[in-house]
Design a protein around this motif. Structure first.
Motif, PDB file in Angstrom:
ATOM      1  N   THR A  90      -8.257  -6.020  -2.412  1.00  0.00           N
ATOM      2  CA  THR A  90      -8.887  -6.284  -3.700  1.00  0.00           C
ATOM      3  C   THR A  90     -10.160  -5.470  -3.911  1.00  0.00           C
ATOM      4  O   THR A  90     -10.355  -4.869  -4.976  1.00  0.00           O
ATOM      5  N   ILE A  91     -11.036  -5.435  -2.909  1.00  0.00           N
ATOM      6  CA  ILE A  91     -12.304  -4.708  -3.067  1.00  0.00           C
ATOM      7  C   ILE A  91     -12.041  -3.219  -3.266  1.00  0.00           C
ATOM      8  O   ILE A  91     -12.647  -2.579  -4.149  1.00  0.00           O
ATOM      9  N   ASP A  92     -11.155  -2.654  -2.471  1.00  0.00           N
ATOM     10  CA  ASP A  92     -10.844  -1.229  -2.596  1.00  0.00           C
ATOM     11  C   ASP A  92     -10.222  -0.929  -3.956  1.00  0.00           C
ATOM     12  O   ASP A  92     -10.472   0.135  -4.546  1.00  0.00           O
ATOM     13  N   GLU A  93      -9.414  -1.849  -4.479  1.00  0.00           N
ATOM     14  CA  GLU A  93      -8.807  -1.656  -5.799  1.00  0.00           C
ATOM     15  C   GLU A  93      -9.881  -1.671  -6.886  1.00  0.00           C
ATOM     16  O   GLU A  93      -9.863  -0.838  -7.798  1.00  0.00           O
ATOM     17  N   VAL A  94     -10.805  -2.624  -6.782  1.00  0.00           N
ATOM     18  CA  VAL A  94     -11.902  -2.696  -7.755  1.00  0.00           C
ATOM     19  C   VAL A  94     -12.715  -1.404  -7.735  1.00  0.00           C
ATOM     20  O   VAL A  94     -13.002  -0.812  -8.789  1.00  0.00           O
TER      21      VAL A  94
END
Length: 211
Positions: A90-94
């Motif tokens: 999730t963090i990398d996608e954001v």
């Protein structure tokens, strides 16, 4: 009324040509001197149009900046959403979504800050601002969609979290205290704050589940 496949008339071609010349002239001069270092007369001269003609396409210098930045903003959002499809977690996608947007806004700090300020505090019914606000909503919606893919986040909360992330993005790229931050520093801060928000939420969910 002109049909979908009908050729564009001479008058419409002339208007389109003038609009593109004005936009291109504004883009070039803003990139070189910043929005504060350019006058509408200089843009009109560079585009080889009368000042009155320029005002038919954009009533103020702020509208000219928004016209230019909207195009860059749209491309940045497209690039970010495409990059997120190959990110993991999730963090990398954001951060994949946000990276091109931050780079776009920091390409010229004054222009990026002024653009966001004008979108938020200007007349939302003005066509270029309306287009920019639509783009901002698209960015927020894209973030909400990827956040909702995290099974620990329900769709309603994903929308709220996306709004929080975009608010952090706005503050990080407009606040005077952060003017000297690099793209990487802004992204690192965004990543840390997003991680903290998600961690707090997950801890709260765990407490409620155990209670």
């Amino acid at each position: 009324m002109r049909g979908p496949g009908a050729p564009i008339g001479r008058r419409e071609r002339s208007k389109q040509d003038k609009r593109e010349r004005i936009r291109d002239a504004a883009r070039e001069l803003f990139a070189l001197h910043g929005v504060g270092g350019v006058t509408t007369q200089q843009i009109a001269d560079h585009a080889d149009v009368a000042i009155g003609t320029l005002y038919l396409y954009a009533a103020t210098k702020a509208e000219l900046l928004i016209m230019v930045q909207n195009q860059k903003f749209a491309t940045a959002i497209d690039d970010g959403l495409a990059a997120a499809s190959t990110a993991t977690g999730t963090i990398d996608e954001v951060l994949a979504v946000i990276r091109p947007v931050v780079s776009c806004l920091r390409e010229h700090v004054e222009n990026g800050r002024t653009y966001l300020h004008e979108l938020i505090f200007g007349d939302p019914t003005e066509p270029y601002r309306r287009e920019g606000l639509t783009l901002a909503a698209r960015l927020e919606g894209g973030l909400a969609t990827l956040l909702a893919r995290d099974q620990r986040i329900n769709p309603q909360d994903a929308g709220t979290l996306a709004r929080v992330i975009t608010a952090i993005l706005h503050l990080s790229t407009t606040a005077t205290v952060y003017m000297d931050r690099s793209v990487e520093e802004i992204l690192a801060d965004l990543g840390e704050q997003t991680q903290s928000i998600l961690a707090q939420r997950h801890r709260g969910d765990e407490v409620r589940r155990l209670g």
